[in-house]
Write a protein that holds these residues in place. Structure first.
Motif: not given
Length: 449
Positions: A322, A359-360, A362-363, A365-367, A372, A420, A422-423
């Motif tokens: 990441s 990807d999940p 890198k922020s 929260s992820f959707h 995707w 979505e 907060e992973y």
């Protein structure tokens, strides 16, 4: 059907109908297109017929054939949209539906496993199954003390069928891939082979479930039915009522889908630390949302012992990927036997290959979305893509096989749910090594064989 088909030759012939049927319909469809037929309509008809056959054959055979279909169903969100809908419906059916075995067969198994006076242990027993799956079916009953219970009964001959199917499916692996465009079936088959004996003994499943139920008793997020009785081919557990995850995927509100996605990820990552076990069968048929908001979990036949939790090296891999610290990541992968001897991988190849996992986080929260997942999975299935070339240089060590199966399953279910959450927060709390300073002496997985 009267009994599960046991003869390997007969099961092989039926399984062969799937790829052969697809090839035959493709030839007919090609002829219709040459004759001026509508391409889109013809393709839709071919996909629908192939999907109907998929459910009919895998559902009828049960055993390894149906378990293979259930495993594939987790990643149906990765199928390109032009193929997806018919297979989506067919594979969803395989999560909890199949032609049931006759009542006399059910009674015979109960006689053998619980004794000929088994009826005295129940106040009532419904001969019509509530669910029929790969190696067994579930009946609703009332235990002698008044508790509502679920009685899972294994199909006679399930062990022979499971072994025969997995061997046959291995021979058909390349052809079977055409049923699910963009999905690599070989790792799925390897995993099913590895866990076969454990899933056939319901006493192992019962012990796994007891461990989860004890730790999660009264938990605000999760519910696990308690085991009432168990035998090698029968297990009785408390009944649990909820909305199956397959229905949440189709009809759930945004809030319900987000909650289910978050709780599924939390369950997967926290269980090894809390229970010492990893639940390794992540398809929607094994999860449900209860009215009180908890995630209900059933079917503990496939669990990996992890007395020390997830391996810290996994957390370090995810963190390094990441943060794009590729030199350190490649060293760590090589030290843990993820890179085949004599092979090399580049920073860009590793970055693209690990996108479903990085990807999940890198922020905050992820959707997860189907578009995707189709993008990251579609390039991985392209023979000319860097992900495909990277895969040929990588090796998945046995101690990580089930872990990555669960991770991929979580990605697939998240995309099906369109969830979505907060992973990053979940990984930071529950994935060892993710926030810890590096320690070269602790870089290898601590998973029991």
């Amino acid at each position: 059907m009267s009994e599960i088909e046991r003869k390997r030759s007969a099961r092989t012939r039926k399984l062969a109908r799937i790829p052969l049927g697809i090839a035959g319909r493709a030839a007919v469809g090609y002829g219709k297109k040459l004759a001026g037929g509508d391409k889109g309509e013809i393709n839709a008809q071919l996909s629908a017929k192939a999907a109907d056959q998929l459910f009919a054959v895998l559902g009828e055979l049960k055993g390894g054939a149906m378990k293979f279909g259930q495993a594939l169903s987790v990643m149906e969100a990765a199928i390109p949209d032009e193929f997806a809908e018919p297979y989506r419906d067919a594979l969803t059916k395989l999560q909890a539906e199949a032609p049931p075995m006759p009542t006399k067969t059910v009674h015979r198994v109960l006689d053998q496993q619980l004794g000929t006076k088994w009826r005295e242990r129940f106040k009532s027993f419904d001969d019509t199954p509530t669910a029929s799956a790969s190696i067994g079916q579930v009946h609703r009953a009332v235990w002698s003390d008044g508790r509502d219970v679920a009685v899972k009964v294994q199909y006679p001959g399930a062990d022979e069928a499971l072994k025969a199917d997995l061997k046959t499916l291995g021979r058909f692996a390349n052809l079977m891939a055409s049923v699910m465009p963009g999905t690599d079936v070989k790792p799925v088959l390897a995993e099913l082979n590895a866990r076969m004996e454990e899933e056939l003994d319901y006493r192992i499943e019962a012990n796994n479930q007891r461990a989860f139920a004890k730790v999660l008793d009264g938990d605000p997020d999760f519910a696990v039915p308690k085991v009432v009785a168990s035998a090698p081919k029968v297990v009785v557990t408390e009944w649990m009522t909820g909305t199956p995850l397959s229905k949440v995927i189709k009809h759930g509100t945004v809030e319900e889908r987000n909650r289910a996605g978050r709780l599924f990820a939390l369950f997967a990552f926290s269980s090894p630390a809390r229970v010492g076990l990893l639940h390794c069968d992540p398809h929607p048929g094994n999860f449900m949302l209860l009215d009180d908001g908890r995630l209900g979990v059933i079917d503990f036949g496939a669990c990996a012992p992890m007395p020390n939790g997830l391996p810290p090296a996994l957390g370090r891999m995810v963190r390094l990927a990441s943060e794009e610290r590729f030199d350190e990541l490649i060293d760590l992968l090589q030290n843990n036997n993820f890179v085949l001897a004599g092979k090399t991988v580049t920073d860009r190849e590793i970055d693209e290959y690990l996108r479903p996992f990085t990807d999940p986080i890198k922020s905050e929260s992820f959707h997860f979305t189907r578009s995707w997942l189709q993008k990251v999975a579609g390039t991985a299935a392209d023979f000319n893509s860097s992900q495909f070339k990277t895969a040929r240089s990588l090796n998945l060590p046995p101690e990580y096989l089930m872990i990555f199966r669960v991770l991929l399953g979580g990605v697939g279910i998240g995309a099906q749910l369109d969830a979505e959450a907060e992973y990053m927060k979940i990984l930071a709390e529950w994935l060892p090594g993710f926030n810890e300073p590096e320690d070269d002496d602790d870089d290898r997985a601590r998973v029991l064989p």
